[in-house]
Design an enzyme around this catalytic site. Structure first.
Site, PDB file in Angstrom:
ATOM      1  N   GLU A   1     -10.023  -2.173  14.925  1.00  0.00           N
ATOM      2  CA  GLU A   1      -9.545  -1.395  13.774  1.00  0.00           C
ATOM      3  C   GLU A   1      -8.438  -2.160  13.070  1.00  0.00           C
ATOM      4  O   GLU A   1      -7.431  -2.497  13.677  1.00  0.00           O
ATOM      5  CB  GLU A   1      -9.037  -0.032  14.253  1.00  0.00           C
ATOM      6  CG  GLU A   1      -8.298   0.772  13.207  1.00  0.00           C
ATOM      7  CD  GLU A   1      -9.064   0.965  11.895  1.00  0.00           C
ATOM      8  OE1 GLU A   1     -10.149   1.554  11.925  1.00  0.00           O
ATOM      9  OE2 GLU A   1      -8.565   0.503  10.837  1.00  0.00           O
TER      10      GLU A   1
ATOM     11  N   ALA B   1      -8.429  15.341   3.779  1.00  0.00           N
ATOM     12  CA  ALA B   1      -7.948  16.703   3.521  1.00  0.00           C
ATOM     13  C   ALA B   1      -8.648  17.735   4.417  1.00  0.00           C
ATOM     14  O   ALA B   1      -8.755  18.902   4.042  1.00  0.00           O
ATOM     15  CB  ALA B   1      -8.137  17.032   2.050  1.00  0.00           C
TER      16      ALA B   1
ATOM     17  N   VAL C   1     -19.150 -12.271  12.692  1.00  0.00           N
ATOM     18  CA  VAL C   1     -20.037 -11.811  13.767  1.00  0.00           C
ATOM     19  C   VAL C   1     -21.191 -12.804  13.825  1.00  0.00           C
ATOM     20  O   VAL C   1     -21.886 -13.008  12.827  1.00  0.00           O
ATOM     21  CB  VAL C   1     -20.583 -10.391  13.483  1.00  0.00           C
ATOM     22  CG1 VAL C   1     -21.527  -9.935  14.591  1.00  0.00           C
ATOM     23  CG2 VAL C   1     -19.451  -9.381  13.311  1.00  0.00           C
TER      24      VAL C   1
ATOM     25  N   HIS D   1     -14.699   9.625  -2.211  1.00  0.00           N
ATOM     26  CA  HIS D   1     -15.945   9.800  -1.455  1.00  0.00           C
ATOM     27  C   HIS D   1     -16.957   8.741  -1.851  1.00  0.00           C
ATOM     28  O   HIS D   1     -17.985   9.043  -2.453  1.00  0.00           O
ATOM     29  CB  HIS D   1     -16.517  11.198  -1.705  1.00  0.00           C
ATOM     30  CG  HIS D   1     -15.598  12.283  -1.260  1.00  0.00           C
ATOM     31  ND1 HIS D   1     -15.510  13.499  -1.896  1.00  0.00           N
ATOM     32  CD2 HIS D   1     -14.715  12.329  -0.238  1.00  0.00           C
ATOM     33  CE1 HIS D   1     -14.612  14.241  -1.284  1.00  0.00           C
ATOM     34  NE2 HIS D   1     -14.107  13.560  -0.277  1.00  0.00           N
TER      35      HIS D   1
ATOM     36  N   GLY E   1     -20.192   5.847   6.183  1.00  0.00           N
ATOM     37  CA  GLY E   1     -20.613   6.376   4.889  1.00  0.00           C
ATOM     38  C   GLY E   1     -21.580   5.485   4.131  1.00  0.00           C
ATOM     39  O   GLY E   1     -22.237   5.944   3.192  1.00  0.00           O
TER      40      GLY E   1
HETATM   41  C1  LIG Z   1      -7.026  11.248   0.173  1.00  0.00           C
HETATM   42  C2  LIG Z   1      -8.393  11.461   0.767  1.00  0.00           C
HETATM   43  C3  LIG Z   1      -8.812  12.749   1.085  1.00  0.00           C
HETATM   44  C4  LIG Z   1     -10.083  12.950   1.634  1.00  0.00           C
HETATM   45  N1  LIG Z   1     -10.458  14.216   1.993  1.00  0.00           N
HETATM   46  C5  LIG Z   1     -11.662  14.418   2.568  1.00  0.00           C
HETATM   47  C6  LIG Z   1     -12.052  15.709   3.013  1.00  0.00           C
HETATM   48  O1  LIG Z   1     -11.300  16.676   2.908  1.00  0.00           O
HETATM   49  N2  LIG Z   1     -13.273  15.843   3.582  1.00  0.00           N
HETATM   50  C7  LIG Z   1     -14.135  14.796   3.724  1.00  0.00           C
HETATM   51  O2  LIG Z   1     -15.237  15.006   4.213  1.00  0.00           O
HETATM   52  N3  LIG Z   1     -13.777  13.562   3.328  1.00  0.00           N
HETATM   53  C8  LIG Z   1     -12.575  13.342   2.762  1.00  0.00           C
HETATM   54  N4  LIG Z   1     -12.207  12.077   2.378  1.00  0.00           N
HETATM   55  C9  LIG Z   1     -13.177  10.990   2.553  1.00  0.00           C
HETATM   56  C10 LIG Z   1     -13.217  10.516   3.997  1.00  0.00           C
HETATM   57  O3  LIG Z   1     -11.957  10.044   4.381  1.00  0.00           O
HETATM   58  C11 LIG Z   1     -14.262   9.411   4.134  1.00  0.00           C
HETATM   59  O4  LIG Z   1     -15.488   9.849   3.603  1.00  0.00           O
HETATM   60  C12 LIG Z   1     -14.483   9.053   5.593  1.00  0.00           C
HETATM   61  O5  LIG Z   1     -13.270   8.670   6.197  1.00  0.00           O
HETATM   62  C13 LIG Z   1     -15.488   7.922   5.711  1.00  0.00           C
HETATM   63  O6  LIG Z   1     -15.766   7.744   7.083  1.00  0.00           O
HETATM   64  P1  LIG Z   1     -16.327   6.360   7.624  1.00  0.00           P
HETATM   65  O7  LIG Z   1     -16.697   6.543   9.040  1.00  0.00           O
HETATM   66  O8  LIG Z   1     -17.375   5.877   6.679  1.00  0.00           O
HETATM   67  O9  LIG Z   1     -15.132   5.306   7.495  1.00  0.00           O
HETATM   68  P2  LIG Z   1     -13.554   5.457   7.553  1.00  0.00           P
HETATM   69  O10 LIG Z   1     -13.144   6.775   8.067  1.00  0.00           O
HETATM   70  O11 LIG Z   1     -13.034   5.037   6.220  1.00  0.00           O
HETATM   71  O12 LIG Z   1     -13.151   4.367   8.641  1.00  0.00           O
HETATM   72  C14 LIG Z   1     -13.419   2.998   8.493  1.00  0.00           C
HETATM   73  C15 LIG Z   1     -12.341   2.225   9.220  1.00  0.00           C
HETATM   74  O13 LIG Z   1     -12.773   0.873   9.325  1.00  0.00           O
HETATM   75  C16 LIG Z   1     -11.651   0.037   9.199  1.00  0.00           C
HETATM   76  N5  LIG Z   1     -12.113  -1.300   8.781  1.00  0.00           N
HETATM   77  C17 LIG Z   1     -12.630  -1.663   7.576  1.00  0.00           C
HETATM   78  N6  LIG Z   1     -12.960  -2.971   7.588  1.00  0.00           N
HETATM   79  C18 LIG Z   1     -12.652  -3.444   8.819  1.00  0.00           C
HETATM   80  C19 LIG Z   1     -12.746  -4.731   9.437  1.00  0.00           C
HETATM   81  N7  LIG Z   1     -13.268  -5.795   8.801  1.00  0.00           N
HETATM   82  N8  LIG Z   1     -12.293  -4.870  10.717  1.00  0.00           N
HETATM   83  C20 LIG Z   1     -11.765  -3.815  11.381  1.00  0.00           C
HETATM   84  N9  LIG Z   1     -11.649  -2.581  10.841  1.00  0.00           N
HETATM   85  C21 LIG Z   1     -12.096  -2.389   9.583  1.00  0.00           C
HETATM   86  C22 LIG Z   1     -10.781   0.726   8.176  1.00  0.00           C
HETATM   87  O14 LIG Z   1      -9.431   0.334   8.345  1.00  0.00           O
HETATM   88  C23 LIG Z   1     -11.009   2.194   8.490  1.00  0.00           C
HETATM   89  O15 LIG Z   1     -10.009   2.713   9.324  1.00  0.00           O
HETATM   90  C24 LIG Z   1     -10.944  11.846   1.850  1.00  0.00           C
HETATM   91  C25 LIG Z   1     -10.516  10.549   1.534  1.00  0.00           C
HETATM   92  C26 LIG Z   1      -9.247  10.348   1.001  1.00  0.00           C
HETATM   93  C27 LIG Z   1      -8.815   8.949   0.686  1.00  0.00           C
END
Ligand SMILES: Cc1cc2nc3c(=O)[nH]c(=O)nc-3n(C[C@H](O)[C@H](O)[C@H](O)COP(=O)(O)OP(=O)(O)OC[C@H]3O[C@@H](n4cnc5c(N)ncnc54)[C@H](O)[C@@H]3O)c2cc1C
Ligand code: SF4
Length: 548
Positions: free
Chosen positions: A34, A90, A232, A472, A505
């Site tokens: 991470e 949120a 990778v 999103h 996502g």
């Molecule tokens: C202000 C805000 C409010 C939101 N509110 C909501 C809500 O109420 N409900 C909802 O459903 N969604 C909400 N979202 C959207 C939600 O956060 C995302 O849709 C969700 O987190 C995506 O999940 P994910 O598993 O795709 O990746 P993420 O949760 O974004 O996690 C990906 C992780 O991978 C890490 N990463 C990236 N590249 C690398 C790399 N090369 N090496 C190591 N680590 C890496 C990043 O640092 C990150 O921590 C909100 C987003 C924001 C910004």
């Protein structure tokens, strides 16, 4: 060969944390890489003015958990931390309408209608989802405005991952783990401070480091914080990865001593978010580390058709910050969904991006109209206009409206050199413009302003640059029946490689019209359910081609 780990998971957000928990539970040795930092109530910022702890831009010394990345078509807001977007999100976890499974490239790949409900139920239980019991002033205004707009019956309380007190009870009580039979951490009941998007400092928000990731670490997963994956490679000259992978990392928060490291594993799961996974896969494909990644990478990226608008009520008697970050929502029509959003008292930095709402067609004429509206407002009500535009007090005085549409439309992403900085390749958006405003939502904001005596507002980026903002971002690694149409198969396996998955996502193939995190968790639960326990490990997992 002795591998350092069975699985290496890249990213610890929704997809990554579900993956890490389910794999450790099945007995695999798991590492999670991470690039963000680990956050606790003690080191979270108290307001958004503490940008060093809020914004993530390590190259200029900002080491927070929230990032805003501008592209030609859209400004993308996303999280970056141990626990991914859950630290800044949120808390709103909604099941989208059934029809999303009939649209997009995943249609017909699996019996989604019969398979998904069980995975949504599991994800909701793990995240501690409840119907919100805390309605603040902003939620009550949203309800009144919905009634005035003739859609009062669509008002609903959001489903949220918050440990809430019983109706009418004060928050702030600490309880032993209420969710996992004593295996999880202590929780405290929510005090309705509205601070969820600044990170919860009161142990009430069910972030991933309090459930999925917490349990994964308890069962042996190793989380490497501040560790960015940069490469990778397949091992032993086997181009399909059948003999495992080498994962190369460096310290994400270092300027000079990057501390490069190498780890070997049998399988890799990309869970770095739509943006992070696309960026990494493009680089791996272009530099020849994983050249067989499909050509549809970067295709069909969706913005969930969003618009952020609001109403500022200067000298409001009630604080709009009270409540949880998103407490309620309404439907203006079957495709247009609006939620009432808030920031906590003092977190006014986002107010710098707010300006007076302007109608008109996007482009130069809209900018002229905006200038005319602004000047007119300054001449007619100078004090009131100045109060709406200065950021101080913005959080307490603003009812923020997040509008999302379940309509189809997408852009593409590619890795290229921007004309203004040709020294390094970065992700760039291409394709048709994303609509910058949703007329029904603007009309609704005007209605709320009339009801409250406030002023309708929108984001300055929408007007000046004709670019909407979205939290999103989805797609980019489309799920499809064959590499001719997508990047992963119906079980999240990357076409072209063995034992390689994408769980975030980026695999979502339709605009959901609701917040996406629950769907990311449920789809990952489904992908993990197909992986056998470690004792019966099958290291020949290869994506299946199913036509279309
Ligand atoms: C202000 C805000 C409010 C939101 N509110 C909501 C809500 O109420 N409900 C909802 O459903 N969604 C909400 N979202 C959207 C939600 O956060 C995302 O849709 C969700 O987190 C995506 O999940 P994910 O598993 O795709 O990746 P993420 O949760 O974004 O996690 C990906 C992780 O991978 C890490 N990463 C990236 N590249 C690398 C790399 N090369 N090496 C190591 N680590 C890496 C990043 O640092 C990150 O921590 C909100 C987003 C924001 C910004
Ligand atoms: S409203 Fe405050 S206490 Fe409740 S979950 Fe959000 S940040 Fe935590």
């Amino acid at each position: 060969m002795n591998f350092d780990f069975d699985f290496i998971v890249i990213g610890s957000g929704f997809g990554g944390s579900v993956t890490a928990h389910r794999l450790t539970e099945k007995g695999y040795r798991v590492a999670v890489m991470e690039m963000g930092r680990r956050w606790t109530p003690e080191n979270l910022p108290t307001t958004s003015w503490n940008i060093w702890r809020w914004i993530w831009r390590p190259e200029i010394g900002l080491r927070g958990f929230f990032n805003m990345e501008p592209f030609r078509h859209v400004v993308i807001l996303h999280g970056c931390a141990v626990g991914g977007g859950s630290i800044t999100y949120a808390n709103t976890l909604l099941v989208p309408r059934d029809s999303i499974w009939q649209n997009g490239s995943w249609a017909g790949l699996a019996p989604w209608h019969t398979e998904m409900p069980q995975h949504y139920a599991t994800a909701m239980r793990m995240l501690g989802v409840v119907e919100n019991r805390i309605l603040g002033p902003a939620d009550r205004i949203l309800k009144k405005a919905a009634e005035a707009a003739g859609v009062g019956e669509t008002f609903y309380r959001t489903h949220v991952a918050v440990y809430e007190p019983a109706e009418g009870e004060e928050g702030g009580r600490t309880d032993p783990d209420p969710y996992f039979g004593g295996e999880g951490p202590e929780r405290a009941t929510c005090i309705a401070c509205g601070g969820c998007m600044m990170g919860c400092r009161y142990h009430a928000k069910n972030t991933l480091d309090q459930n999925y990731l917490y349990l994964a670490e308890k069962h042996g997963a190793r989380v490497f914080a501040e560790t960015r994956v940069v490469d990778v490679l397949t091992l032993n000259g086997k181009p399909d990865g059948s003999e495992g992978y080498e994962v190369r990392t460096e310290k994400s928060t270092a300027w000079l001593r990057r501390e490069p490291q190498r780890f070997t594993c049998r399988a890799v799961v990309f869970a770095a978010s739509a943006l992070g996974t696309m960026d990494l896969l493009f680089r791996l494909k272009q530099k020849g580390s994983l050249p067989a990644i499909g050509d549809h990478l970067g295709h069909r990226v969706r913005t969930n058709a969003e618009s952020l608008i609001g109403v500022r009520i200067p000298r409001s008697r009630e604080s709009m910050s009270q409540g949880i970050a998103i407490g309620s929502g309404i439907y203006l029509d079957q495709d247009t969904h609006i939620e009432a959003v808030r920031y906590p008292e003092g977190s006014d930095a986002m107010g710098l991006l707010a300006t007076i709402l302007t109608g008109g067609r996007p482009g130069r004429t809209r900018i002229l109209l905006w200038i005319k509206t602004l000047l007119g407002s300054l001449l007619r009500h100078p004090i009131r206009t100045a109060r709406c535009l200065h950021p101080f007090g913005w959080a307490c005085e603003s009812l923020i409206l997040l509008c999302m549409q379940a309509l189809d439309g997408h852009i593409d992403m590619r890795l290229g050199r921007p004309w203004f900085w040709p020294f390094r390749k970065t992700l760039m958006s291409v394709g048709q413009r994303v609509p910058t405003f949703i007329p029904q939502a603007n009309e609704f904001a005007c209605k709320v302003a009339q009801l409250t005596g406030g002023t309708p507002m929108s984001m300055v980026t929408e007007i000046l640059f004709n670019v909407p903002g979205t939290a999103h971002i989805l797609g980019g690694c489309p799920m499809a029946g064959s590499p001719a149409h997508g990047v992963v198969d119906y079980r999240n396996r990357l076409f072209g490689y063995r034992n390689m998955y994408v769980c975030d996502g980026s695999v979502l193939a339709a605009n959901l019209g609701v917040n996406p995190s629950l769907t990311i968790c449920a789809l990952t639960e489904r992908a993990m359910s197909y992986i056998p326990p470690a004792a019966e490990a099958d290291w020949s997992q290869y994506p299946e081609e199913r036509g279309n």
